[in-house]
Design a protein around this motif. Sequence first.
Motif, mmCIF file in Angstrom:
data_model
loop_
_atom_site.group_PDB
_atom_site.id
_atom_site.type_symbol
_atom_site.label_atom_id
_atom_site.label_comp_id
_atom_site.label_asym_id
_atom_site.label_seq_id
_atom_site.Cartn_x
_atom_site.Cartn_y
_atom_site.Cartn_z
ATOM 1 N N LEU A 472 42.256 -42.473 7.037
ATOM 2 C CA LEU A 472 43.118 -42.266 5.871
ATOM 3 C C LEU A 472 42.592 -41.139 4.996
ATOM 4 O O LEU A 472 41.392 -40.879 4.936
ATOM 5 C CB LEU A 472 43.190 -43.548 5.032
ATOM 6 C CG LEU A 472 43.759 -44.797 5.717
ATOM 7 C CD1 LEU A 472 43.644 -46.006 4.802
ATOM 8 C CD2 LEU A 472 45.221 -44.571 6.123
ATOM 9 N N THR A 475 43.692 -40.047 -0.897
ATOM 10 C CA THR A 475 44.816 -40.572 -1.680
ATOM 11 C C THR A 475 45.327 -41.864 -1.071
ATOM 12 O O THR A 475 45.621 -42.837 -1.791
ATOM 13 C CB THR A 475 45.940 -39.539 -1.741
ATOM 14 O OG1 THR A 475 45.442 -38.341 -2.325
ATOM 15 C CG2 THR A 475 47.108 -40.061 -2.564
ATOM 16 N N GLN A 476 45.490 -41.883 0.268
ATOM 17 C CA GLN A 476 45.972 -43.093 0.936
ATOM 18 C C GLN A 476 44.971 -44.251 0.790
ATOM 19 O O GLN A 476 45.372 -45.401 0.563
ATOM 20 C CB GLN A 476 46.214 -42.794 2.415
ATOM 21 C CG GLN A 476 47.393 -41.885 2.690
ATOM 22 C CD GLN A 476 47.519 -41.547 4.166
ATOM 23 O OE1 GLN A 476 46.517 -41.233 4.820
ATOM 24 N NE2 GLN A 476 48.740 -41.597 4.685
ATOM 25 N N ARG A 479 45.203 -45.640 -2.684
ATOM 26 C CA ARG A 479 46.436 -46.422 -2.861
ATOM 27 C C ARG A 479 46.319 -47.761 -2.160
ATOM 28 O O ARG A 479 46.712 -48.801 -2.707
ATOM 29 C CB ARG A 479 47.625 -45.631 -2.307
ATOM 30 C CG ARG A 479 48.960 -46.350 -2.374
ATOM 31 C CD ARG A 479 49.304 -46.740 -3.791
ATOM 32 N NE ARG A 479 50.585 -47.425 -3.848
ATOM 33 C CZ ARG A 479 50.975 -48.179 -4.884
ATOM 34 N NH1 ARG A 479 50.180 -48.301 -5.949
ATOM 35 N NH2 ARG A 479 52.142 -48.773 -4.871
ATOM 36 N N GLU A 545 54.526 -48.503 2.790
ATOM 37 C CA GLU A 545 54.033 -47.194 2.356
ATOM 38 C C GLU A 545 53.315 -46.463 3.477
ATOM 39 O O GLU A 545 52.629 -45.463 3.241
ATOM 40 C CB GLU A 545 53.104 -47.367 1.147
ATOM 41 C CG GLU A 545 53.810 -47.932 -0.077
ATOM 42 C CD GLU A 545 52.991 -47.787 -1.345
ATOM 43 O OE1 GLU A 545 52.080 -46.927 -1.363
ATOM 44 O OE2 GLU A 545 53.263 -48.507 -2.315
ATOM 45 N N LEU A 547 50.836 -47.562 5.351
ATOM 46 C CA LEU A 547 49.398 -47.809 5.354
ATOM 47 C C LEU A 547 49.071 -48.937 6.314
ATOM 48 O O LEU A 547 49.898 -49.829 6.567
ATOM 49 C CB LEU A 547 48.923 -48.174 3.942
ATOM 50 C CG LEU A 547 49.138 -47.081 2.875
ATOM 51 C CD1 LEU A 547 48.812 -47.617 1.485
ATOM 52 C CD2 LEU A 547 48.275 -45.851 3.189
#
Length: 709
Positions: A472, A475-476, A479, A545, A547
């Motif tokens: 990841l 930013t991911q 989050r 999202e 993820l």
Amino acid sequence: MVSLSWQGRMPALFELFELDLYDQRIKQALSETVDPRIVIVDIDESSLARVGRWPWPRDRVAQLIEALYLDYGVAVIGFDVLFSEPDETVQLSPLQTLVQGGGVLTAEMLDAMDGDARMAETLASFPAILAIAFDPDDADLAVGETGPALMVEPPLSDSLPIVQAQGVVGSMPLLARSATSGFFDNPLVDPDGVFRRVPLIQRYKDQYYPSLALAMWQSLLLSDSIKPIIESDLSGSYQVLTAIDAGGVEIPVDPQGAMLVPYRGHQGSFPYISAGDVLEGIAPQETLSGAIVLVGTSAAGLLDLRVTPVGPRYPGVEVHANVLSALLDQRFFYKPDFLRALNAVQMLIVGLVLSLTLPRLSVLMGTIITGLFGVGVVAFNFYAFSQLYWVIPLAGVTLLILMLYLFMQTTGFLFESNIRRQLSRTFGQYVPPEVVRSLEQVGAADQLRGESRQMTVLFSDVRGFTTLSETLSPTQLTRMMNIYLSAMTAVIHRHKGTIDKYIGDAIMAFWGAPLDDPEHAVHALDAALEMVAALPKVNQLLEAEGLPQLRVGIGLNCGEMAVGNMGSNFRMAYTVMGDAVNLGSRLEGLTKYYGVDLLVSEQLRDQCTDHCFRELDRVRVKGKQQAIGLYEPLAVMDSIEPEWAQRFSQGIEYYRSHEWQRAECCFKEVISLRHGVDGPSQVYLQRIQDLTASPPGVEWDAVFTHTEK
């Protein structure tokens, strides 16, 4: 003695407060008894009706003096009325005799009609004290004469602040030269208009004159002089008048020569007799015999009223009577020479005691102590006033007590508010808001200090987090962790838990502090079960999202732990420590080994009787030699224990009794009932395979030793 009013030395409100406190002490010290030694012969309405309007003919006044001395045997007479103008009344009896007899008006007849001469003759034979009135401002005012001045030995220095009169209204010369005089005015009325002190002497044209009461006292003692008592510094450059010796009685006065009036009571503290009764010879003999007489008036239009501490409409003649009564009793209110030292010690004691005690007390106890201290100070002051006649300032120490109390309480409030803000900063991100509010009520200091408590600790960790984080972007990753940690923290807060810290993807939380929680184990277990139940919803949000989904392992343990604000001079943290905490961390790590989401200790199982558990194992974790039981929570007790759990328990029993084949069958059946997935059963199948290949000895206790965290 220092002036009571301290004019110009303190703010007006403070001055008025001190004066009011003095008045309250005067009222408390009143004897409320009638002094029979001093009688007021009253020119009242009844006297005016019988004798005529005022001013009376001087021969009538002479008759009054003669009657008081000859018929009633009084000791001394003082007039609280002025005789500043000649007698304008004419005696008609000589004229009537002349007209009826047809004779000639002779010199003897003219003398008989001269009332002033008649009164002067009486005053020469029967001494009485006439009144004069000084004016502090009008130097052109000079009506009548003052009479003889007062002899002062040794002489007073002109530098002393004795009241300086400018003008005078005295008796007409014929009367003034035949009698002694005393002033009845009071230029030292306090700023609020109240008669609290009266000057005993005034300076007029470089001579000194006595007050009406002092002149009567000297007449009574056949004395015509006073001896001032002066205190001075070593160099003699500074002098202050402290007392006046009149006839052997030392009267405390202030630097202006004034004494405090020691009022006996309210109006009517002295017997009143109508002047008309005296002239008619019907006044009670026993009341007047040997008495000191003050002639005054209460008739309408003539009444002399004053504002005093004991009443707003107090006869001025009774002010003089109170001074005379004090002279007879030698009862004087005064400020002692050591007043400054006494007041300094009093203020120092009050300041030190309250400053040292109030910060250490609660608001209620501080209020009680302050109240008791204030009552004690006031009680001592009233005792010194009523028994020792000391006038000790009370406003300063009273305001000091009040100011210290308000300052300490305000400071305490601000300090407490600061502590609350500190508390909110310390716990606001880790415990629910309602817990923070409860902490504010019980106080932060007690909660932040280190102590030992029975508590429950929770450790939670994301499985395979390192691998996930590598796939990841920052930013991911941020989050993903925000979504996960927010959801898990909300669950912990709902169940009264405290977040200790986030360690990357891991969560450390505890129950039982900062607020005591008798059911800390139950609340922690409920939170852990809800965290597991909430994970599918979290994964749905993550999937939406784009993820990756997460799996967690949670370990719970309860026991005695050290809790408090711990750290260094550079950084502090509210946390828990101890073996029980370490065991909780080990349990979280073992969830991977057993393939379960939640693992608890035997101690926690014993605290949660409303839940159903399956025993997984008895082990020795790294760093501990004592075996512990490991359990997986299943459901609440009112649910039926599932068949697979029953079969697993049977498998454990077979395993511990060396019945490997039966145990193997049970564990395989569990896997089948759970649709091919059961981590603990897989662990035991592997162990059975190893034990079958290498059977243990007779000392085998079925306790498995873990060598990794």
